[in-house]
Each structure stands twice: as C-alpha cells, then as structure tokens.
Design a protein around this motif. Structure first.
Motif, PDB file in Angstrom:
ATOM      1  N   PHE A  14       0.825  -1.205   0.000  1.00  0.00           N
ATOM      2  CA  PHE A  14       0.000   0.000   0.000  1.00  0.00           C
ATOM      3  C   PHE A  14       0.862   1.259   0.000  1.00  0.00           C
ATOM      4  CE2 PHE A  14      -2.264   3.352   2.292  1.00  0.00           C
ATOM      5  CZ  PHE A  14      -3.409   3.455   1.515  1.00  0.00           C
ATOM      6  N   PHE A  15       1.928   1.237   0.798  1.00  0.00           N
ATOM      7  CA  PHE A  15       2.807   2.407   0.838  1.00  0.00           C
ATOM      8  C   PHE A  15       3.476   2.637  -0.512  1.00  0.00           C
ATOM      9  CE2 PHE A  15       7.191   3.923   1.200  1.00  0.00           C
ATOM     10  CZ  PHE A  15       6.966   5.188   1.727  1.00  0.00           C
ATOM     11  N   LEU A  16       3.997   1.556  -1.114  1.00  0.00           N
ATOM     12  CA  LEU A  16       4.675   1.710  -2.401  1.00  0.00           C
ATOM     13  C   LEU A  16       3.706   2.187  -3.481  1.00  0.00           C
ATOM     14  CD1 LEU A  16       7.041  -1.392  -2.452  1.00  0.00           C
ATOM     15  CD2 LEU A  16       7.637   1.003  -2.050  1.00  0.00           C
ATOM     16  N   LEU A  17       2.463   1.665  -3.449  1.00  0.00           N
ATOM     17  CA  LEU A  17       1.468   2.115  -4.421  1.00  0.00           C
ATOM     18  C   LEU A  17       1.193   3.605  -4.258  1.00  0.00           C
ATOM     19  CD1 LEU A  17      -0.606   1.467  -6.624  1.00  0.00           C
ATOM     20  CD2 LEU A  17      -2.244   0.906  -4.802  1.00  0.00           C
ATOM     21  N   ALA A  18       0.980   4.010  -3.004  1.00  0.00           N
ATOM     22  CA  ALA A  18       0.731   5.431  -2.757  1.00  0.00           C
ATOM     23  C   ALA A  18       1.960   6.277  -3.123  1.00  0.00           C
ATOM     24  CB  ALA A  18       0.357   5.647  -1.282  1.00  0.00           C
ATOM     25  N   PHE A  19       3.150   5.755  -2.818  1.00  0.00           N
ATOM     26  CA  PHE A  19       4.379   6.484  -3.120  1.00  0.00           C
ATOM     27  C   PHE A  19       4.561   6.617  -4.629  1.00  0.00           C
ATOM     28  CE2 PHE A  19       9.059   6.726  -3.562  1.00  0.00           C
ATOM     29  CZ  PHE A  19       9.289   7.845  -2.793  1.00  0.00           C
ATOM     30  N   TRP A  20       4.293   5.532  -5.359  1.00  0.00           N
ATOM     31  CA  TRP A  20       4.398   5.559  -6.810  1.00  0.00           C
ATOM     32  C   TRP A  20       3.418   6.571  -7.413  1.00  0.00           C
ATOM     33  CZ3 TRP A  20       7.074   3.673 -10.942  1.00  0.00           C
ATOM     34  CH2 TRP A  20       8.124   2.807 -10.675  1.00  0.00           C
ATOM     35  N   LEU A  25       2.547  11.566 -10.109  1.00  0.00           N
ATOM     36  CA  LEU A  25       1.764  12.800 -10.212  1.00  0.00           C
ATOM     37  C   LEU A  25       2.648  14.033 -10.045  1.00  0.00           C
ATOM     38  CD1 LEU A  25      -1.467  11.851  -8.207  1.00  0.00           C
ATOM     39  CD2 LEU A  25      -1.217  12.061 -10.688  1.00  0.00           C
ATOM     40  N   MET A  26       3.619  13.969  -9.122  1.00  0.00           N
ATOM     41  CA  MET A  26       4.497  15.109  -8.890  1.00  0.00           C
ATOM     42  C   MET A  26       5.395  15.363 -10.107  1.00  0.00           C
ATOM     43  SD  MET A  26       7.172  15.922  -5.787  1.00  0.00           S
ATOM     44  CE  MET A  26       6.477  14.564  -4.932  1.00  0.00           C
ATOM     45  N   ASN A 165      15.046  12.195 -16.151  1.00  0.00           N
ATOM     46  CA  ASN A 165      15.998  12.179 -15.033  1.00  0.00           C
ATOM     47  C   ASN A 165      15.259  12.045 -13.694  1.00  0.00           C
ATOM     48  OD1 ASN A 165      18.165  12.416 -16.792  1.00  0.00           O
ATOM     49  ND2 ASN A 165      18.205  14.655 -16.664  1.00  0.00           N
ATOM     50  N   GLN A 166      14.113  12.745 -13.598  1.00  0.00           N
ATOM     51  CA  GLN A 166      13.333  12.656 -12.364  1.00  0.00           C
ATOM     52  C   GLN A 166      12.792  11.245 -12.152  1.00  0.00           C
ATOM     53  OE1 GLN A 166      10.335  15.740 -12.142  1.00  0.00           O
ATOM     54  NE2 GLN A 166      11.791  17.341 -12.703  1.00  0.00           N
ATOM     55  N   TYR A 167      12.340  10.610 -13.238  1.00  0.00           N
ATOM     56  CA  TYR A 167      11.860   9.226 -13.117  1.00  0.00           C
ATOM     57  C   TYR A 167      13.006   8.291 -12.710  1.00  0.00           C
ATOM     58  CZ  TYR A 167       7.055   9.601 -14.788  1.00  0.00           C
ATOM     59  OH  TYR A 167       5.715   9.871 -14.886  1.00  0.00           O
ATOM     60  N   SER A 168      14.180   8.504 -13.277  1.00  0.00           N
ATOM     61  CA  SER A 168      15.330   7.668 -12.925  1.00  0.00           C
ATOM     62  C   SER A 168      15.685   7.836 -11.461  1.00  0.00           C
ATOM     63  CB  SER A 168      16.519   8.038 -13.819  1.00  0.00           C
ATOM     64  OG  SER A 168      17.671   7.301 -13.450  1.00  0.00           O
ATOM     65  N   TYR A 169      15.707   9.095 -10.993  1.00  0.00           N
ATOM     66  CA  TYR A 169      16.007   9.373  -9.591  1.00  0.00           C
ATOM     67  C   TYR A 169      14.907   8.793  -8.687  1.00  0.00           C
ATOM     68  CZ  TYR A 169      16.787  11.970  -5.291  1.00  0.00           C
ATOM     69  OH  TYR A 169      16.992  12.314  -3.980  1.00  0.00           O
ATOM     70  N   LEU A 173      15.252   6.189  -5.679  1.00  0.00           N
ATOM     71  CA  LEU A 173      14.748   6.562  -4.354  1.00  0.00           C
ATOM     72  C   LEU A 173      13.720   5.551  -3.867  1.00  0.00           C
ATOM     73  CD1 LEU A 173      14.677   8.691  -2.079  1.00  0.00           C
ATOM     74  CD2 LEU A 173      12.851   9.844  -3.357  1.00  0.00           C
ATOM     75  N   CYS A 174      12.863   5.085  -4.765  1.00  0.00           N
ATOM     76  CA  CYS A 174      11.833   4.112  -4.402  1.00  0.00           C
ATOM     77  C   CYS A 174      12.472   2.795  -3.943  1.00  0.00           C
ATOM     78  CB  CYS A 174      10.918   3.877  -5.586  1.00  0.00           C
ATOM     79  SG  CYS A 174       9.492   2.838  -5.217  1.00  0.00           S
ATOM     80  N   ALA A 175      13.542   2.373  -4.623  1.00  0.00           N
ATOM     81  CA  ALA A 175      14.218   1.137  -4.237  1.00  0.00           C
ATOM     82  C   ALA A 175      14.835   1.258  -2.845  1.00  0.00           C
ATOM     83  CB  ALA A 175      15.291   0.791  -5.262  1.00  0.00           C
TER      84      ALA A 175
END
Length: 474
Positions: A14-20, A25-26, A165-169, A173-175
C-alpha cells in the motif's frame, strides 16, 4: 502465511502504491508546469516577433514609399537577423507557399506541417524529430494586402529530459525507501504482534492442560484489551474445569458412598436372615434377629426415600408462592415434638408475619431435616432451638443445638452427599449423610442463603436467610 507477514506485505504494498502514484503525479505536474511556462513564454515571444515584424515592415514602407510587398522579405530578414539569436529558437515566415524567412535546418520538423490559426491567435503542437522534442506555434501576421504565417519553433527537449531524469532518480529513491520500509516494518510489526504470539503460546499451553497459564501485558492498547479479555476467559475456563473436576469427584464419591451405604444394610439383612434360617434358637433370639432385619430394612427404606427426594429436587421446577414462615415452623415443630423424646425443642417466633416466597412442603422438609440433624448431634436431655426473626430485607430461620459440634476441617463438606462428620455417631442414629445435602438443594430452589457456624464441644447453628416477600402494590 503468518499474520505479521501479511501485515508487512500489505502495508509495504500500500505504501509503495501510494508512493508511486504521488511520485508520478508530482513528476508529471513538474513537467506540465515547465511546459506551460515554456508555452506562455514562446507565445509571448511569437506575439512580440509578429508585432515587431508588422511595425518594422510598415515603417520601412512609409520611409521609402515603396510598393507594398516589394521589399517585405528584405525588411523581415533584416529585422529578424538582428533579433533572433537565442539558441533553440527557430522561425519561419511564409507568404502562402513562399518562404520569406527561415533559420531551420534539415534536422528540424517541417514548419508547414503546423495547423494555421485565426488572426492573432497562435496554435501549437509538439513534434519529435530524432531524439528531440519541439514546440511548434503558428499565428498570422496581418499586413494590409495579405496575411503572413509565422511559425515559431522551440526546442523543449530539456523538459522531457528533466522528466526522464526525475523518473530515474525516483526509481532509485523508491528502491532505497522500499528496503528501509521493509526492514522497519518487519521489526515494528514483529514487535506489535508479539502479544499475539504470546497469546498463541498461552492457548497452546491451556490446550495441553495448563489452565493456570495467563498473559501479562503492560500496555493500554487494543492488544492489551484482547489480552485482558483472554485472561478473563482463561479464568472462566479454569473455574469451569475445576467445577467439572469437583463435580466428577463428587459424583464418584456419591457412587462409592451410595454403594457402600446400600451394601452395608443388605449384607446385614442377608446375614441375619441366613442366621435366622439356619441356626436353631428360641423365640427371644428369633425376635432379636427379626428386629435387626427390620432396622436394616428401615435404613434401606430411608436411603431410598432420600434418593427419591434428591431426584425430585433436581428434575422438577417449583412454583414459589407467598408463605407465612411462622405457620410452617409451628407445624414442623409439632411433628418433631411428637417423635422426639430425649431432647427439648425451644421455639422463638417473630412478632409479626414473616412472609417469604416458597413451597410449603419443601420448607417443611427443610426444617424437619435440620431439626433431625440437631437431635442426632445432641446429647440425651439436650436442648434444640428453633428461631426466626426478620431483618430489613430478609427473614432468617435458625436451628441451633448444644451437641458436640463439627470439626473445622469438616465444615466445608457437610453439605456433600453421603458425607458424615461423625461416622460412628451417625451410624448409631441411622444417619446416611443426605439430610444436609437435601437442605442445601431446597435453599438453592428458594434463592436463599445458608450459613453454618459450629464449635467443637459447644454445638452448631444453621442459618437460612430468605429474601423478604414484597407485595406488588401497582
């Protein structure tokens, strides 16, 4: 799968889904904000260029008094060469199919592919060329005799590069956050579910017969409430098990005592009868043996009568009606005095009516049994006291004797079936140990209480505490 594992996986997912979702969106919002800013800036620049071209062409026409359109291309080229120096910005000015100005190269998308807008209105599109993205705006420059098409091209690859670049970062960060969250949630959920593991172990121990097992939790949350409820349940289970064990023991004692009590007089009857049958003797000896057989037979009869009383009390329900305890006491005392010759009965009645809810015959049996036990415990010529008095919310019946009393260790068991504190004395008086047990059952039927007070050598006092009957005046 364990509960803590399910909680960990579900919480982390749930956290990863919300974080993704939040991250995407950001990033998209940042990209859209940058694009809107580039679009507004490009539109403003294109509008400024169109207005400048219009003014510059009209001014030079007036100065040189030229024919309209003769040198417009030169004027536009002269004007734009001195102003277009920004890297990544390209222009193309067309007069229908004629290119009047262009700084495009072969890597750029064709300007003519753009859609035309109305006068003074810019339309835009995004087009890829190779690995780069371009914003193409088109508007019209209104000259007096015709409209020129102004195509403005801006390289916006930087916006898409920033998004990449933001998606790569974000992925990196997500990992990292996933690893940290997984470790943190593992230890946190293991700690939070520790009580459940303790409860599970406790349940297993109770299942193996350790009914004294309890859970000790020092917290004030829902898990602590669960542990408290579990301990209450364990207390109830332990009490129930103890009651069942005690009942089983009592039933076993009942069977043992009943068998013994039945076998003893039967053995005596058979022995006396055999002696009477086989041994020669006179009339006096025959009479004595017959008397003994009669006494043992009466004992069996008494045992069967008490057993029937116990069965009757256990299997029947009784309707309790208002009864005057004084009247019942007087009747029970009259029956007792007619049969008692060696003891003196002293009665003390209440001054006013003592009305209780009861069943008359059961109350007579109760008082008769108590008086009978008091007589058996009393010495020759002793006194027995039958008293009754009223309290604020109760009516108390008392039967007291001046006999030998009951030892302290026997007080808790005198209401058990077939239990006799003084077995020798009770054998002599034809006692079988069921009188007080029947009394206890009758007291329970009347929702009353029974209290026994006794001291060795001084006598015994039995109190029956009945609730007062209050007539409903509504």
């Amino acid at each position: 799968m364990r509960l803590w594992q399910k909680m960990c996986i579900c919480s982390l997912s749930f956290f990863l889904l919300a974080f993704w979702i939040a991250g995407i969106l950001m990033i998209e919002n940042n990209k859209n904000t940058a694009f809107e800013q580039a679009l507004r800036q490009s539109a403003d620049e294109q509008t400024g260029i169109s207005s400048g071209i219009l003014r510059y062409v009209m001014l030079n026409r007036a100065k040189e008094s030229r024919i309209e359109g003769a040198r417009d291309k030169d004027y536009i080229t002269e004007y734009l060469d001195s102003r277009i120096n920004s890297r990544g910005i390209y222009l193309e000015i067309r007069d229908e199919d004629q290119i009047m100005y262009s700084n495009l190269d072969e890597t750029l998308p064709a300007a003519g592919a753009g859609s035309e807008g109305g006068s003074g209105v810019a339309e835009y599109r995004i087009q890829e060329s190779g690995s780069r993205q371009y914003l193409i705006l088109t508007n019209q420059i209104p000259l007096r005799n015709r409209n020129l098409t102004n195509t403005y091209i801006r390289d916006i690859s930087g916006i898409y590069s920033d998004r990449k670049n933001q998606y790569s970062y974000f992925l990196k960060l997500c990992a990292v956050i996933s690893v940290i969250m997984a470790g943190g949630m593992y230890f946190m959920i293991r700690h939070l579910t520790k009580t459940l593991r303790v409860l599970t172990e406790s349940v297993k121990k109770i299942g193996k017969g350790n009914y004294k097992e309890r859970v000790r939790i020092h917290a004030r949350d829902e898990v602590a409430e669960l542990a408290g409820s579990y301990n209450e349940m364990a207390d109830a289970v332990e009490r129930t098990i103890l009651e069942l064990e005690n009942k089983a023991k009592e039933q076993q004692r009942f069977l043992d005592n009943f068998t013994h009590e039945l076998r003893t007089p039967l053995t005596s009857v058979i022995g006396y009868a055999d002696l009477l049958r086989s041994a020669p003797g006179g009339e006096e000896q025959t009479q004595e043996l017959a008397d003994r057989i009669f006494r043992e037979g009466k004992r069996i009869e008494k045992l069967s009568r008490f057993m029937m009383d116990l069965v009757f009390l256990e299997r029947h329900s009784f309707e309790l009606i208002p009864c005057d305890l004084r009247t019942i006491m007087m009747e029970a005392a009259g029956r007792f005095e007619a049969a008692a010759f060696e003891t003196e009965l002293k009665c003390t009645m209440p001054d006013s009516d003592a009305v209780i809810l009861g069943e008359r015959e059961l109350l007579l049996i109760l008082i008769s049994n108590l008086l009978d036990n008091a007589q058996k415990a009393s010495e020759h010529g002793g006194s027995i006291y039958l008293r009754s008095h009223t309290g604020e919310s109760s009516v108390i019946l008392e039967v007291e004797d001046e006999g030998k009393g009951i030892p302290e260790e026997d007080k808790a068991r005198v209401f058990e079936r077939f239990y006799m504190a003084d077995k020798v004395r009770n054998r002599k008086n034809s006692g079988i140990g069921l009188g007080l047990s029947i009394c206890a059952d009758i007291v329970k039927i009347h929702k009353a209480g029974i209290v026994l007070e006794s001291k060795e050598g001084k006598g015994t006092l039995v109190k029956i505490i009945f609730p007062c009957y209050k007539q409903d005046t509504n």
